[in-house]
Structure formats: structure tokens, C-alpha cells
Design a protein around this motif. Structure first.
Motif, PDB file in Angstrom:
ATOM      1  N   ILE A  31      13.601  13.718  -1.942  1.00 21.80           N
ATOM      2  CA  ILE A  31      13.145  12.260  -1.580  1.00 21.80           C
ATOM      3  C   ILE A  31      11.745  12.128  -1.138  1.00 21.80           C
ATOM      4  O   ILE A  31      11.399  11.224  -1.494  1.00 21.80           O
ATOM      5  CB  ILE A  31      14.193  11.911  -0.088  1.00 21.80           C
ATOM      6  N   MET A  32      11.162  13.099  -0.647  1.00 27.21           N
ATOM      7  CA  MET A  32       9.853  13.008  -0.443  1.00 27.21           C
ATOM      8  C   MET A  32       8.885  12.703  -1.668  1.00 27.21           C
ATOM      9  O   MET A  32       7.993  12.131  -1.955  1.00 27.21           O
ATOM     10  CB  MET A  32       9.458  14.246   0.358  1.00 27.21           C
ATOM     11  N   ASN A  33       9.473  13.574  -2.815  1.00 30.47           N
ATOM     12  CA  ASN A  33       8.943  13.358  -4.090  1.00 30.47           C
ATOM     13  C   ASN A  33       8.745  12.137  -4.458  1.00 30.47           C
ATOM     14  O   ASN A  33       7.817  11.421  -5.079  1.00 30.47           O
ATOM     15  CB  ASN A  33       9.335  14.347  -5.092  1.00 30.47           C
ATOM     16  N   GLU A  34      10.042  11.432  -4.477  1.00 30.72           N
ATOM     17  CA  GLU A  34      10.197  10.018  -4.945  1.00 30.72           C
ATOM     18  C   GLU A  34       9.186   9.328  -4.006  1.00 30.72           C
ATOM     19  O   GLU A  34       8.631   8.175  -4.577  1.00 30.72           O
ATOM     20  CB  GLU A  34      11.670   9.712  -4.711  1.00 30.72           C
ATOM     21  N   TYR A  35       9.280   9.504  -2.599  1.00 20.67           N
ATOM     22  CA  TYR A  35       8.580   8.492  -1.771  1.00 20.67           C
ATOM     23  C   TYR A  35       6.983   8.559  -2.199  1.00 20.67           C
ATOM     24  O   TYR A  35       6.353   7.531  -2.302  1.00 20.67           O
ATOM     25  CB  TYR A  35       8.440   9.126  -0.424  1.00 20.67           C
ATOM     26  N   GLN A  36       6.621  10.090  -2.621  1.00 19.70           N
ATOM     27  CA  GLN A  36       5.232  10.029  -2.973  1.00 19.70           C
ATOM     28  C   GLN A  36       4.759   9.307  -4.047  1.00 19.70           C
ATOM     29  O   GLN A  36       3.774   8.815  -4.452  1.00 19.70           O
ATOM     30  CB  GLN A  36       4.643  11.442  -2.721  1.00 19.70           C
ATOM     31  N   ASN A  37       5.704   9.487  -5.037  1.00 16.91           N
ATOM     32  CA  ASN A  37       5.487   8.830  -6.338  1.00 16.91           C
ATOM     33  C   ASN A  37       5.375   7.135  -6.163  1.00 16.91           C
ATOM     34  O   ASN A  37       4.504   6.525  -6.716  1.00 16.91           O
ATOM     35  CB  ASN A  37       6.756   8.942  -7.201  1.00 16.91           C
ATOM     36  N   VAL A  38       6.047   6.809  -5.307  1.00 14.66           N
ATOM     37  CA  VAL A  38       6.308   5.175  -5.202  1.00 14.66           C
ATOM     38  C   VAL A  38       5.005   4.960  -4.069  1.00 14.66           C
ATOM     39  O   VAL A  38       4.215   3.869  -4.626  1.00 14.66           O
ATOM     40  CB  VAL A  38       7.477   4.949  -4.592  1.00 14.66           C
ATOM     41  N   ALA A  39       4.812   5.539  -3.011  1.00 14.47           N
ATOM     42  CA  ALA A  39       4.007   5.014  -2.224  1.00 14.47           C
ATOM     43  C   ALA A  39       2.653   5.665  -1.936  1.00 14.47           C
ATOM     44  O   ALA A  39       1.961   5.806  -1.029  1.00 14.47           O
ATOM     45  CB  ALA A  39       4.625   5.017  -0.559  1.00 14.47           C
ATOM     46  N   GLY A  40       2.327   6.545  -2.865  1.00 17.89           N
ATOM     47  CA  GLY A  40       0.998   7.461  -2.973  1.00 17.89           C
ATOM     48  C   GLY A  40      -0.113   6.329  -2.550  1.00 17.89           C
ATOM     49  O   GLY A  40      -0.217   5.392  -3.318  1.00 17.89           O
ATOM     50  N   GLU A  41      -1.084   6.747  -1.865  1.00 21.48           N
ATOM     51  CA  GLU A  41      -2.314   6.064  -1.613  1.00 21.48           C
ATOM     52  C   GLU A  41      -2.888   5.706  -2.729  1.00 21.48           C
ATOM     53  O   GLU A  41      -3.294   6.494  -3.588  1.00 21.48           O
ATOM     54  CB  GLU A  41      -3.132   6.837  -0.708  1.00 21.48           C
ATOM     55  N   ASP A  42      -3.375   4.469  -3.264  1.00 25.04           N
ATOM     56  CA  ASP A  42      -4.081   4.141  -4.363  1.00 25.04           C
ATOM     57  C   ASP A  42      -5.599   4.196  -3.886  1.00 25.04           C
ATOM     58  O   ASP A  42      -5.984   3.274  -3.439  1.00 25.04           O
ATOM     59  CB  ASP A  42      -3.629   2.457  -4.452  1.00 25.04           C
ATOM     60  N   LEU A  43      -6.001   5.364  -4.530  1.00 32.26           N
ATOM     61  CA  LEU A  43      -7.551   5.492  -4.001  1.00 32.26           C
ATOM     62  C   LEU A  43      -8.396   5.298  -5.095  1.00 32.26           C
ATOM     63  O   LEU A  43      -8.280   5.708  -6.363  1.00 32.26           O
ATOM     64  CB  LEU A  43      -7.726   7.164  -3.866  1.00 32.26           C
ATOM     65  N   THR A  44      -9.191   4.211  -4.922  1.00 32.21           N
ATOM     66  CA  THR A  44     -10.046   4.005  -6.178  1.00 32.21           C
ATOM     67  C   THR A  44     -11.447   4.679  -6.054  1.00 32.21           C
ATOM     68  O   THR A  44     -11.830   5.118  -5.164  1.00 32.21           O
ATOM     69  CB  THR A  44     -10.416   2.411  -6.131  1.00 32.21           C
ATOM     70  N   GLU A  45     -11.864   4.764  -7.278  1.00 33.83           N
ATOM     71  CA  GLU A  45     -13.319   5.458  -7.148  1.00 33.83           C
ATOM     72  C   GLU A  45     -14.306   4.683  -6.511  1.00 33.83           C
ATOM     73  O   GLU A  45     -14.465   3.585  -6.621  1.00 33.83           O
ATOM     74  CB  GLU A  45     -13.568   5.673  -8.576  1.00 33.83           C
ATOM     75  N   GLY A  46     -15.142   5.398  -6.110  1.00 33.72           N
ATOM     76  CA  GLY A  46     -16.187   4.930  -5.051  1.00 33.72           C
ATOM     77  C   GLY A  46     -15.571   4.609  -3.498  1.00 33.72           C
ATOM     78  O   GLY A  46     -16.582   3.849  -2.838  1.00 33.72           O
ATOM     79  N   ASP A  47     -14.575   4.802  -3.278  1.00 35.95           N
ATOM     80  CA  ASP A  47     -14.205   4.638  -1.887  1.00 35.95           C
ATOM     81  C   ASP A  47     -14.872   5.227  -1.050  1.00 35.95           C
ATOM     82  O   ASP A  47     -14.822   6.607  -1.047  1.00 35.95           O
ATOM     83  CB  ASP A  47     -12.543   4.783  -1.692  1.00 35.95           C
TER      84      ASP A  47
END
Lengths: 434, 146
Positions: A276-292
Motif C-alpha cells: 500500500i505504501m509503495n502504491e501511495y508513494q507512486n501516486v502521491a510522491g512530491e513533485d519536485l521541480t528543478e531549482g526548487d
């Protein structure tokens, strides 16, 4: 006693006694016989006031006509002074106005008052003019006052309108801000809740049921019960694979992670939770853009100091909340710590949450020591699998490096920067004493 | 007047002594030890002239100044509030030593004019010392330039 008629010096009107005397009954004043009466002579009446003008003992006295003789030529008068009566010829008396009539304008000789009248008129005209002018000017003044008051009122009304408008705008803005905040919170809340569709097999269901029986108070039991409810609602009595939708909040995620950490392989359901955790992280992983510019990583360290899973946040508060939640339920001596990713080496802040042991103190030996010109030292700890960290004295710097070369390079840069500043100091000709 | 000149000399000698001692404390660098010792010699020599100068003023039946404020008013030596580098200390002290030499020459002339031989002799000795240190300071500087 009425005075006797004394015909001493009486003028007696001559002529035929039988002929009608045009003068009879008329006032005469020295009127000669036969002379026609002037048009303005007044016919005497009893009660009239006369003045004795004839040459007799009563000359100059005023009297009142008592009666006229039948012939109309003689008159009996009552003298005002003595009250005696006298019989006089009409020619000896002259009509005169009453004293009371002396005030009448008609009898008043104003032939000499023309100038006074004119002056008076002029004066009256002048005062009228002045009064008119004063009235006009006062009226103007009042008008001006009214105009000013009206203007002020208009101005006040306008200002009030402006103020009301501004108030309204402020209220609108506040409302907009509130709405935006609410939307943002919704978005945030929504962002924290993640929906997953996961397929559970009958074996999975069996494991979950078993887990609930064995450890009813585990934090993830709510999720397990939800899975079971959904499964039986769809599958009924049929044992078959079913895809079930579950929604996970941040708290749920923390609970699951906590259970995984706590029970590990001792719990058969750990595998399901990990899935479940893996699926969660796949779906809800933080979208980190470059330069953040700022990222915060929450890493779990077990009691041996080994780094476990980590999760990255763009907001420090969320990262700390996540770490605090994990630490609250951790019972195996592990620790969630927040690190700032990409922090400058000079920053002394660490974001360790709970616990007193630092990562470097736990296990990892020093792999490199760098000494600076001023005698201070920095040490590099870590390995390729867990990464490398830098310690300066008792403090661990929050930066983490994947490779030893990167950590070494960071220290070299710091040393060069420090040396340059020291050199700058030394090259000054004069140094301040204080 | 000779007494006025002596008062200026007294104040300037004290300021010169204080500066030399300050440099003695504050010198840094590779030549620290040599300069530290050298400055010590200079300030000890200057200090040794303070008391006799004051007493010569007294022999002229004048009072000698003894407050910082009066010294500040009378001195011809500029004070230094910062810490120069070693070579700059040498340069500054050399300039001050040459100033002291000029001052001593004026006082000497005044003493001779007033026929004060004892004061003139004392001033001659001061001229000798200052001359010696001026030479040494120049030599130090020459070495640095090389």
C-alpha cells in the motif's frame, strides 16, 4: 345772562329787508353790503367756533355760535372767555376751526414745510435704500452660507460614499482572501488525501483478517477494516481478486509506516502495508521541480542509525509534522528526522526530531578529517549506501551527500572561502584597536 | 620663552613615549620579536627624558604640565588610535623621531639664547638619542624595502 344787542358799531347790512340777501347766513369778514360771498366762505351753524373780528368790545375773542337770527344777518355767540352771550352782526365774526381741529392737517399751514418734507422724503428714501441694501446684502450672505453648507454637505456625503465604497472593497478583499485560503486549505487537504485502487486477493484478505484478530489495536486496523468491508461488499461470498479503492490521509500514511516499523516481518500483514505504501508513494510522491530552493527530507533511522525510507517535502512545517507523527508512534527506538536538502555547509541548524543520538554517533566511522588553518576540524562520516554527512565539532550539519567526493569538495570550498576572508583581514594596513 | 618650549618638549616626549610603547605592544608579523625589542628601547629612552625635562621647567620657576588634556594641547606628536602594520609603525615612528629632533633644536636654541647651559646640554643629549634611533629606524625600513 345773554349780552344785549348793542348796535353801536354794528354793520348793518342795508337793502331791502324783504329782498333776499345773498349774504344772509354766511360768514363775512368785513364783507360789504351786497358783496357776493366768496366761494370759499362757510355757512355758519350753531356750534361753530368763530372769532370776533369786528371793532367792538369783544374783538379778538373766540366764541361759539349759539343761534342765527331769522334774517340770517345776526348771530348770537357764546364767548369762550366769559361765557357771556353777545349778539353780533355776521360781518363781525369770522369762522375759525375748533381748537381740536387745529391739529388737522388740512388746517395746518404747511406752506413753509416743503423743504422739511423733501428732506424727510430724501431721508426716508435714503434709509429705504440703506435698508434695501442691507437686506440685499444680508440675503446674499445668507444665501452664501446656505450654499457653503450645501457644498459641505455634498462633500461630506461624497466622502461618506467613498468611505463606504472603500469599506466594501476591503470587505470584498477580505472575503476573497478567506475564499482563497479556504480553497488553498481544501487543495492542501485534498493533496494530503490520496486515493488508491489496489487489488487484494483472497489470501490478502485472510492475512488482514488474521492481523486484526491478533493485534486489534494496531494503528492501521481502521484501514484493514475498511479493506475488508469494501472487499465483502463487492465480492460477497465469492473469493476472488477484487480491486478496492482506499483513500489515505497523511495520518493514515504515518500510521502504516509506524506499523511497518514496529512489527516488521513479525506481522504477516506488513507485506500488504508495504505494498500500500509503495502504491501511495507512486501516486502521491512530491513533485519536485528543478531549482526548487528549499526541500526538506524526512528520513527514518532505525535504532542502529541506519537510514530507512525517506520522504521529501517542499514545506518545512509539513515535513516536521510528518516526522513528529512518525516519532509519536514509533516504539522500536527509531527516529524520523527532518533534513534540509541542499543547505549551506555553514548552517548550523539541524532539524532532528526527537531522540538524542545523531546519525553519525550511531555507527558510521569517520572516513575523512579536514583541518582548517585556524585549527578547527570537520569530519566526514558515512558510506556509499547511506550517503555522507559532515560533522564540525559536536554539531552535525544537515547536508547529506551521495558521494565522498561531493562532501570533500564542499569542505574544500568552505576552507577556501574562510582563508580568503582571513587574508582580506590581514592585508589591511590599519586594524582597529577597538 | 624657554619654559614654554620645554613644556612643549615635555608633552611631546610623553606622547612619543606612549606611541612607541603602544607599537611595542601591538606589533605583529614575521619581524615581531625584533620590532618588539626595538620599540621597547625607544620608549624606555623617551621615558627616561620625561622627568628631567619636567624638573628643568621647575628650575625656571614654572610649573610643568602633567595632565592628558594639557599634554594634548601642547604636544606636536600626533597620536595613533589604530594598529598599523609593522612597516607602517616604523615609518610613523621615524617621522615622529624627526619631529622630536626639530623640536629639540628649537629648545636648544632657546636655551643658548637664555644662557641656560645645563638645559642646553640636556637637550644636546636628547638630540643625540633621537638621531641614533632615527638612523636605526631608517635602516629597518631600508631592509623591508629590499
Amino acid at each position: 345772562m345773554p349780552a344785549l344787542f348793542k348796535p353801536k358799531t354794528q354793520k348793518i347790512l342795508g337793502g331791502d329787508a324783504s329782498a333776499p340777501n345773498p349774504m344772509s347766513g354766511y360768514m363775512v369778514g368785513g364783507c360789504e353790503e351786497g358783496k357776493e360771498l366768496e366761494e370759499d366762505h362757510v355757512q355758519l351753524q350753531p356750534g361753530d367756533r368763530v372769532c370776533v373780528t369786528g371793532p367792538n368790545e369783544y374783538q379778538g375773542e373766540f366764541a361759539e355760535v349759539v343761534e342765527l337770527s331769522p334774517s340770517g344777518k345776526f348771530v348770537t355767540v357764546s364767548l369762550e372767555n366769559s361765557g357771556d352771550e353777545a349778539h353780533l352782526h355776521l360781518s363781525d365774526v369770522e369762522y375759525t376751526a375748533d381748537e381740536s381741529q387745529m391739529d388737522d392737517d388740512d388746517d395746518y399751514d404747511d406752506s413753509d414745510d416743503s423743504e422739511f418734507t423733501e428732506d424727510k422724503k430724501l431721508g426716508e428714501e435714503a434709509s429705504d435704500d440703506m435698508l434695501t441694501k442691507v437686506k440685499a446684502s444680508f440675503a446674499d450672505y445668507l444665501q452664501k452660507l446656505e450654499d457653503n453648507i450645501k457644498q459641505d454637505k455634498d462633500l461630506l456625503a461624497k466622502k461618506k460614499d467613498d468611505f463606504d465604497l472603500k469599506k466594501k472593497k476591503m470587505k470584498d478583499l477580505e472575503l476573497q482572501i478567506k475564499q482563497k485560503k479556504a480553497e488553498q486549505e481544501e487543495v492542501n487537504e485534498d493533496a494530503e488525501d490520496v486515493s488508491l485502487r489496489i487489488t487484494f486477493t483472497p489470501d490478502d484478505i485472510e492475512v488482514i483478517e488474521d492481523a486484526i484478530k491478533k493485534a486489534k489495536s494496531i494503528p492501521s486496523s481502521g484501514i484493514f477494516e475498511h479493506i475488508l468491508d469494501e472487499y465483502y461488499a463487492v465480492a460477497g461470498e465469492h473469493a476472488e481478486d477484487q480491486q478496492i479503492q482506499i483513500t489515505l490521509s497523511n495520518d493514515d500514511v504515518d500510521n502504516i509506516q509506524g506499523v511497518i516499523n514496529q512489527f516488521g516481518k513479525r506481522l504477516d500483514a506488513t507485506g500488504i502495508l508495504e505494498h500500500i505504501m509503495n502504491e501511495y508513494q507512486n501516486v502521491a510522491g512530491e513533485d519536485l521541480t528543478e531549482g526548487d530552493p528549499e526541500r526538506y527530507e524526512v528520513t527514518y533511522y532505525d535504532k542502529s542509525g541506519r537510514a530507512g525510507s525517506s520522504k521529501t517535502f517542499s514545506d518545512r512545517a509539513k515535513a516536521e509534522k510528518h516526522a513528529a507523527g512518525g516519532n509519536a508512534i514509533d516504539k522500536v527506538g527509531g527516529e524520523y528526522r527532518v533534513h534540509k536538502v541542499g543547505a549551506d555547509i555553514d548552517e548550523g541548524d539541524t532539524y532532528a526530531q526527537g531522540g538524542t543520538n545523531t546519525y553519525a554517533e550511531c555507527v558510521l566511522p569517520v572516513v575523512k578529517t579536514i583541518t582548517f588553518e585556524d585549527g578547527s576540524e570537520c569530519t566526514i562520516h558515512g558510506d556509499e549506501s547511506n550517503g555522507f554527512i559532515i560533522r564540525r565539532g559536536e554539531k552535525q550539519l544537515p547536508s547529506k551527500f551521495d558521494h565522498l567526493d561531493h562532501a570533500t569538495m564542499a569542505l574544500d570550498m568552505y576552507r577556501a572561502k574562510k582563508a580568503a576572508s582571513q587574508q582580506a583581514d590581514q592585508s589591511a594596513d590599519y586594524v582597529e584597536e577597538k | 620663552m624657554l619654559s614654554d618650549s620645554l613644556k612643549v618638549l615635555l608633552s611631546s616626549t610623553f606622547a612619543y613615549y606612549l606611541k612607541a610603547q603602544g607599537f611595542h605592544w601591538s606589533v605583529e608579523g614575521p619581524d615581531f620579536y625584533q620590532l618588539h625589542k626595538f620599540f621597547q628601547k625607544i620608549y624606555e629612552d623617551a621615558y627616561s627624558a620625561v622627568d628631567p625635562t619636567a624638573e628643568y621647567i621647575r628650575t625656571l620657576q614654572e610649573y610643568a604640565p602633567f595632565s592628558f588634556e594639557r599634554f594634548q594641547e601642547l604636544t606636536v606628536i600626533q597620536s595613533q588610535t589604530k594598529i598599523p602594520r609593522g612597516s607602517l609603525m616604523l615609518q610613523e615612528l621615524l617621522a615622529d623621531t624627526e619631529t622630536m629632533i626639530s623640536l629639540c633644536n628649537e629648545v636648544f636654541a632657546a636655551a643658548e639664547q637664555e644662557n641656560k647651559q645645563d638645559i642646553a646640554n640636556f637637550i644636546a643629549e636628547r638630540l643625540s638619542s633621537h638621531g641614533k634611533y632615527a638612523w636605526q629606524l631608517r635602516s629597518f625600513l631600508k631592509d623591508a624595502r629590499a
